[in-house]
Design a protein around this motif. Structure first.
Motif, PDB file in Angstrom:
ATOM      1  N   ILE A  51       0.841  -1.205   0.000  1.00  0.00           N
ATOM      2  CA  ILE A  51       0.000   0.000   0.000  1.00  0.00           C
ATOM      3  C   ILE A  51       0.876   1.254   0.000  1.00  0.00           C
ATOM      4  O   ILE A  51       0.649   2.184  -0.780  1.00  0.00           O
ATOM      5  N   ALA A  55       0.907   3.900  -3.099  1.00  0.00           N
ATOM      6  CA  ALA A  55       0.463   5.280  -2.859  1.00  0.00           C
ATOM      7  C   ALA A  55       1.591   6.267  -3.121  1.00  0.00           C
ATOM      8  O   ALA A  55       1.384   7.299  -3.770  1.00  0.00           O
ATOM      9  N   THR A  71      -3.612  11.148  -3.636  1.00  0.00           N
ATOM     10  CA  THR A  71      -3.878   9.814  -3.094  1.00  0.00           C
ATOM     11  C   THR A  71      -4.271   9.896  -1.626  1.00  0.00           C
ATOM     12  O   THR A  71      -3.820  10.789  -0.895  1.00  0.00           O
ATOM     13  N   VAL A  73      -5.027   6.896   1.687  1.00  0.00           N
ATOM     14  CA  VAL A  73      -4.852   5.481   2.002  1.00  0.00           C
ATOM     15  C   VAL A  73      -5.697   5.039   3.186  1.00  0.00           C
ATOM     16  O   VAL A  73      -5.994   5.815   4.078  1.00  0.00           O
ATOM     17  N   ASP A  90      -7.868   0.416   0.039  1.00  0.00           N
ATOM     18  CA  ASP A  90      -6.470   0.535   0.448  1.00  0.00           C
ATOM     19  C   ASP A  90      -5.834   1.805  -0.099  1.00  0.00           C
ATOM     20  O   ASP A  90      -5.086   2.481   0.603  1.00  0.00           O
ATOM     21  N   VAL A  91      -6.126   2.147  -1.345  1.00  0.00           N
ATOM     22  CA  VAL A  91      -5.645   3.406  -1.936  1.00  0.00           C
ATOM     23  C   VAL A  91      -6.783   4.006  -2.761  1.00  0.00           C
ATOM     24  O   VAL A  91      -7.443   3.298  -3.522  1.00  0.00           O
TER      25      VAL A  91
END
Length: 194
Positions: A51, A55, A71, A73, A90-91
């Motif tokens: 992750i 990102a 982005t 997260v 997750d992103v």
């Protein structure tokens, strides 16, 4: 949304959001198409590294190109009232401004899920059923945790096309809607050896 089984707990988005402040600190809750999903907080280190790598790789390339996209997260919520959903991808890549103090958004451009054995079916089927209904979404990316393998679903001219597969550390994940490509060797850095 169809309700496939009565063995699950269902509720409206409003009811779910009302309960969120009282959830136990060691749990992560999502609402997917009206179905409540309760998970324990925490994941394997490999999940977390992937992750971070993704990102950071996307963020650096967006900044270098002068893109307005950014982005977010894991702990930032994606909220969709039409699909009765509140998830924690997750992103998230979003390309529109956020209100000061916002805790969720509803208009992602890219959503990325790093799949574990426990989340694979939910990410591949339940979340995809919800995510493909988001008008702003251009790419849905499924990342394998234990091998260098990524699949993307892409929307082109308001139609979802087939899946694109990026396999092996020599491949590059291409996200044309945001003008970014990230090598899998970078995504899996410190997780899977060359």
């Amino acid at each position: 949304m169809n309700r496939p089984s009565s063995q699950y707990e269902y509720m409206s988005l409003d009811d779910f959001e009302e309960l969120l402040p009282d959830k136990p600190a060691d749990e992560k809750w999502e609402l997917i198409g009206g179905r409540v999903v309760r998970m324990m907080v925490g994941a394997r280190w490999e999940h977390n590294y992937i992750i971070q790598n993704l990102a950071n790789g996307i963020r650096e390339r967006l900044r270098a190109s002068g893109s307005p996209c950014r982005t977010l997260v894991e702990s930032f919520r994606l909220r969709s009232r039409p699909t009765e959903s509140s998830t924690l991808p997750d992103v998230i890549v979003h390309c529109s401004p956020l209100e000061p103090g916002a805790a969720y958004l509803s208009d992602p451009t890219v959503l990325i899920e790093v799949m574990s054995e426990g989340s694979k079916a939910r990410d591949r089927f339940e979340k995809w059923a919800v995510y493909q209904l988001l008008p702003s979404l251009k790419h849905y990316v499924l990342v394998e945790r234990d091998r260098a393998h990524i699949e993307t679903f892409d929307r082109v001219a308001d139609e979802w096309g087939g899946v694109r597969i990026f396999d092996g550390l020599a491949a590059t994940l291409e996200l044309p809607a945001i003008g970014v490509g990230v090598p899998l060797a970078e995504i899996y850095r410190d997780v899977i050896g060359a």
